[in-house]
Design a protein around this motif. Structure first.
Motif, PDB file in Angstrom:
ATOM      1  N   ASN A   1       0.962  -1.348   0.258  1.00 33.92           N
ATOM      2  CA  ASN A   1       0.154  -0.196   0.089  1.00 33.92           C
ATOM      3  C   ASN A   1       0.828   1.235  -0.232  1.00 33.92           C
ATOM      4  O   ASN A   1       0.214   2.422  -0.440  1.00 33.92           O
ATOM      5  N   TYR A   2       2.092   1.163   0.641  1.00 32.45           N
ATOM      6  CA  TYR A   2       2.712   2.103   1.049  1.00 32.45           C
ATOM      7  C   TYR A   2       3.781   1.896  -0.654  1.00 32.45           C
ATOM      8  O   TYR A   2       4.385   3.480  -0.688  1.00 32.45           O
ATOM      9  N   VAL A   3       4.270   1.899  -0.938  1.00 27.17           N
ATOM     10  CA  VAL A   3       5.377   1.079  -1.466  1.00 27.17           C
ATOM     11  C   VAL A   3       5.086   0.859  -3.561  1.00 27.17           C
ATOM     12  O   VAL A   3       5.096   1.487  -4.273  1.00 27.17           O
ATOM     13  N   VAL A   4       4.348  -0.209  -3.675  1.00 23.91           N
ATOM     14  CA  VAL A   4       4.336  -1.081  -4.906  1.00 23.91           C
ATOM     15  C   VAL A   4       2.853  -0.414  -5.323  1.00 23.91           C
ATOM     16  O   VAL A   4       3.154   0.171  -6.853  1.00 23.91           O
ATOM     17  N   THR A   5       2.374   0.820  -4.679  1.00 30.33           N
ATOM     18  CA  THR A   5       0.819   1.563  -5.870  1.00 30.33           C
ATOM     19  C   THR A   5       1.995   3.144  -6.036  1.00 30.33           C
ATOM     20  O   THR A   5       0.677   2.978  -6.936  1.00 30.33           O
TER      21      THR A   5
END
Length: 225
Positions: free
Chosen positions: A102-106
């Motif tokens: 949620n904080y990186v891949v998106t």
């Protein structure tokens, strides 16, 4: 003003000092093996600011608290596709997995490519990342998604899926029902028939993750009734 360089050993010492046995005991009930209060962790991240190379080094320690901190101070767009794939496969605790997605891949330019690659991965934890990204697309960028096909897969596979994958598929089911009125009746029907998370304990004031209840509650809120 540039942020002073910080050594991994310094950060690890600070995280060890923040360790709280009571916090660890609570986290352990959810499968997370760390005892650092998340507000305290965020305060450390705020002080450190963005330090991508330090984030990489913290991730390599394998320590859960260090990895959560790494997620907060990294530059999400800097990771390449293969690097993120390895990181998701290595993120075995729920909180690290959730934050990484949620904080990186998106926020990474390879997110859609990874979403498609992960959806059918034989590792259920990796597949759950694909479904979590799909649930986000359902609400934010649904153009191009075959919602009928997604509901077909959920109907056929969610009941028997491992916990983390089941949770992500259920989230996708609920978001389809909430965001797309034309599919709402079918989403509710699937939820009622499969009864996934029907008896999940829900604290007062919180919304049940049982899809029919979740859908009804959010539709009611969104309509102001």
């Amino acid at each position: 003003m540039p942020v002073p360089e910080v050594q991994v050993a310094e950060v690890m010492t600070e995280l060890a000092e923040l360790e709280n046995p009571k916090v660890r005991a609570v986290n352990s009930r959810h499968g997370d093996d760390h005892g650092v209060n998340l507000s305290a962790l965020r305060a450390v991240a705020k002080r450190l600011k963005t330090q991508h190379e330090l984030a990489r080094e913290l991730w390599e320690t394998g320590d859960t608290a260090a990895r959560l901190l790494a997620i907060l101070i990294c530059r999400p767009k800097t990771f390449d596709r293969d690097e993120l794939d390895v990181m998701v496969r290595d993120a075995r605790t729920p909180k690290v997995h959730d934050w990484l997605v949620n904080y990186v891949v998106t926020k990474n330019p390879h997110s859609e490519e990874l979403r498609l690659a992960w959806l059918d991965d034989p590792d259920p934890a990796v597949a759950s990342a694909g479904w979590a990204l799909t649930a986000q697309r359902v609400t934010k960028r649904p153009d191009g998604l075959d919602l009928t096909a997604l509901l077909d897969v959920i109907d056929a596979e969610m009941k028997g899926a491992p916990d983390r994958l089941q949770w992500a598929m259920n989230t996708c089911l609920a978001q389809i029902g909430i965001s797309h009125p034309e599919f709402r009746a079918r989403a509710i029907d699937i939820g009622e028939r499969l009864e996934v998370l029907k008896d999940y304990p829900t604290s007062p004031g919180c919304t049940s993750p049982f899809a029919p209840v979740w859908i009804a509650e959010m539709v009611s809120r969104n309509s102001g009734t």
